[in-house]
Design an enzyme around this catalytic site. Structure first.
Site, PDB file in Angstrom:
ATOM      1  N   LYS A 156       4.594   0.207  11.108  1.00  0.00           N
ATOM      2  CA  LYS A 156       3.696   0.344  10.019  1.00  0.00           C
ATOM      3  C   LYS A 156       2.389   0.909  10.224  1.00  0.00           C
ATOM      4  O   LYS A 156       1.487   0.372  11.179  1.00  0.00           O
ATOM      5  CB  LYS A 156       3.114  -1.032   9.176  1.00  0.00           C
ATOM      6  CG  LYS A 156       2.549  -1.098   8.064  1.00  0.00           C
ATOM      7  CD  LYS A 156       2.132  -2.317   7.431  1.00  0.00           C
ATOM      8  CE  LYS A 156       3.371  -2.829   6.633  1.00  0.00           C
ATOM      9  NZ  LYS A 156       3.255  -3.964   5.943  1.00  0.00           N
TER      10      LYS A 156
ATOM     11  N   ASP B  83       2.046 -13.044  -0.260  1.00  0.00           N
ATOM     12  CA  ASP B  83       2.955 -11.948  -0.915  1.00  0.00           C
ATOM     13  C   ASP B  83       4.260 -12.236  -0.873  1.00  0.00           C
ATOM     14  O   ASP B  83       4.967 -11.097  -0.460  1.00  0.00           O
ATOM     15  CB  ASP B  83       2.369 -10.717  -0.542  1.00  0.00           C
ATOM     16  CG  ASP B  83       2.722  -9.511  -1.481  1.00  0.00           C
ATOM     17  OD1 ASP B  83       2.746  -9.826  -2.713  1.00  0.00           O
ATOM     18  OD2 ASP B  83       2.858  -8.410  -0.959  1.00  0.00           O
TER      19      ASP B  83
ATOM     20  N   GLY C  78       9.353   3.913   4.139  1.00  0.00           N
ATOM     21  CA  GLY C  78       8.769   3.385   3.022  1.00  0.00           C
ATOM     22  C   GLY C  78       7.241   3.700   2.914  1.00  0.00           C
ATOM     23  O   GLY C  78       6.633   3.735   4.007  1.00  0.00           O
TER      24      GLY C  78
END
Length: 195
Positions: free
Chosen positions: A63, A161, A41
């Site tokens: 990441k 978040d 992603g």
């Protein structure tokens, strides 16, 4: 029904990882430890890859922070602080951060954060397909998310978040699932009042 939602967990996972575009980082090795296998992603700060830890041959989620952020020394220092904090956060409902570092790829400096690789999908994926979830599922999800967030707050970490896309549902062998809260790596370290 519970069966259809669990079926969705597996089918979304299968769809999510088969149609990703090719990427310039695929096949690269970071820090002589992690080989990037597949793009999982992308977001505003970078991308998440399925990677292999070369020493253990274990799959991990990695990441990769885009090189443009590495030019900002304040960002680099914040990344180090937050990666360390995320690595100290141990809870069954928080994705396990196992490593972080900096590497050079194609002559550019990049930062990376290594997490456990999870099977399943996000709550956001489920909510796109299911307009209503059974009440017992909602209560179970909220209890697990609350437990994770409480532990983070105990350590002075604020998520900032929290949304369905950052709540992962990982199927287990008993026909249920475990909730994992994602992306504490972008969380803001709260000022802990020492008084």
């Amino acid at each position: 029904s519970r069966f259809s939602v669990l079926g969705l967990l597996f089918s979304v996972h299968s769809l999510r990882f088969t149609a990703m575009p090719s990427d310039e980082y695929l096949g690269k090795v970071l820090d002589e430890k992690y080989r990037l296998e597949r793009l999982l992603g992308q977001g505003g700060m970078g991308a998440v890859y399925l990677a292999v830890h070369l020493g253990t041959e274990r799959y991990v989620a990695l990441k990769l922070i885009t090189p443009q952020f590495m030019r900002n020394e304040e960002f680099v220092q914040r990344f180090k602080r937050e990666a360390r904090a995320a690595g100290r956060l141990r809870h069954p409902n928080v994705v396990d951060v196992t490593d972080f570092g900096f590497a050079s790829v194609r002559g550019e400096n990049v930062a990376y954060l290594v997490m456990e690789y999870l099977d399943g999908c996000t709550l956001g994926d489920v909510l796109k397909e299911e307009t209503r979830l059974p009440l017992e599922w909602v209560v179970d999800i909220l209890e697990q998310v609350s437990s994770a967030v409480h532990e983070a707050h105990q350590q002075g970490i604020v998520h900032r978040d929290l949304k369905p896309e950052n709540i992962w549902l990982e199927p287990n062998r008993l026909g249920g699932y475990r909730v994992k809260v994602l992306d504490f790596g972008i969380a803001k370290l709260a000022e802990v009042d020492s008084s």
